[in-house]
Enzyme design. Sequence first.
Site, short mmCIF file in Angstrom:
data_model
loop_
_atom_site.label_atom_id
_atom_site.label_comp_id
_atom_site.label_asym_id
_atom_site.label_seq_id
_atom_site.Cartn_x
_atom_site.Cartn_y
_atom_site.Cartn_z
N HIS A 65 -9.35 1.09 5.22
CA HIS A 65 -8.01 1.23 5.80
C HIS A 65 -8.08 2.15 7.01
CE1 HIS A 65 -3.88 2.52 6.38
NE2 HIS A 65 -3.56 1.36 5.84
N SER B 228 3.70 -2.39 10.21
CA SER B 228 5.15 -2.48 10.36
C SER B 228 5.72 -3.85 9.96
CB SER B 228 5.57 -2.10 11.79
OG SER B 228 5.17 -0.77 12.06
N GLU C 61 -6.39 4.55 8.01
CA GLU C 61 -6.26 5.99 7.76
C GLU C 61 -7.57 6.57 7.22
OE1 GLU C 61 -2.62 5.57 5.56
OE2 GLU C 61 -1.72 4.92 7.44
N ASN D 260 0.87 -1.17 0.00
CA ASN D 260 0.00 0.00 0.00
C ASN D 260 0.91 1.22 0.00
OD1 ASN D 260 -1.77 2.07 0.57
ND2 ASN D 260 -2.17 1.44 2.68
N LYS E 190 0.10 4.31 -0.21
CA LYS E 190 -0.49 5.52 0.38
C LYS E 190 -0.25 6.72 -0.55
CE LYS E 190 0.14 3.28 4.76
NZ LYS E 190 0.24 3.33 6.18
N GLY F 114 2.76 2.01 10.63
CA GLY F 114 3.72 3.10 10.44
C GLY F 114 4.47 3.49 11.70
N GLU G 37 -5.17 -5.07 10.71
CA GLU G 37 -4.10 -4.09 10.89
C GLU G 37 -4.33 -3.32 12.19
OE1 GLU G 37 -2.22 -2.90 6.91
OE2 GLU G 37 -4.08 -1.79 7.04
P1 PGA Z 1 3.06 0.05 7.54
O1 PGA Z 1 1.59 0.31 6.96
O2 PGA Z 1 3.55 -1.23 6.94
O3 PGA Z 1 3.87 1.24 7.11
O4 PGA Z 1 2.93 -0.04 9.03
C1 PGA Z 1 0.66 -0.74 6.78
C2 PGA Z 1 -0.62 -0.22 6.17
O5 PGA Z 1 -0.99 0.92 6.45
O6 PGA Z 1 -1.29 -0.92 5.38
#
Ligand code: PGA
Length: 249
Positions: A93, A211, A95, A10, A12, A171, A165
């Site tokens: 997601h 992560s 976010e 992803n 983003k 992140g 997640e």
């Molecule tokens: P990340 O993000 O691997 O940077 O933690 C995962 C995601 O948001 O799908």
Amino acid sequence: MARKRIIAGNWKMHSTISQSLDYIQTFSSFDVSDKVYLAVPYTAIHPAANACKDTNIVIGAQNMHPELKGAFTGEISIGMLKEAGAQFVLIGHSERRHVFKEDDSFINKKLLRAAEENFLSFFCIGETEQQRENNQTKEVLKNQLTLGLANISSKQMNNIIVAYEPVWAIGTGKTATPEMAQEAHSYIRACLAELYDDTIAQQLSILYGGSVKPDNIAELISQKDIDGALVGGASLKPDSFSQLVKNSG
Ligand code: PGA
């Protein structure tokens, strides 16, 4: 039937069209034999999908609006995504849920639209740090599944992949331990068995996200109910992402 291992990136809000094309060229030169999914920014979908035609990279989108068209300034429809070459979409997601305040009922509308159009969705769920500390993880997951999947038929579940997640792991560099992730995945499977049946619960792929890196993927994926990963930061560079895909095998 063994569940398929799925690794998805992803991006983003990263990568212009030219950066996306450079990435695809470099990634393709690494000879990764497994199929990988990449959710790229809207502007990169069409050129990236064209560039990936004879590769094992599947291009998708990070979001969509549930309506087919209309006065929704700044939004994008499933028809637009399909014609641009997207083959899947991320829905719900964290976010989108937390930064853009999307609720379960809006997420459900998107899942229903994608299901109606026979389009593959990666349905993302997960608890916040506060909810985990308050021992609400199971309740939150069950709620997100029940409300998000409302009116999705058993047959339509064929086009859904669930991504667990935990919000506190996205992140942040804080990965859930493989045991913590396994516990959540096995609980998600139990909820799916309750909402649908055992067969659907056993066949559905559940990815872990938060992560995931080249050096922790192997341990995560060795867990019984973890079928793959949804990767943010570590999918942004072709070398780390190809290494991660290789280490997942
Ligand atoms: P990340 O993000 O691997 O940077 O933690 C995962 C995601 O948001 O799908």
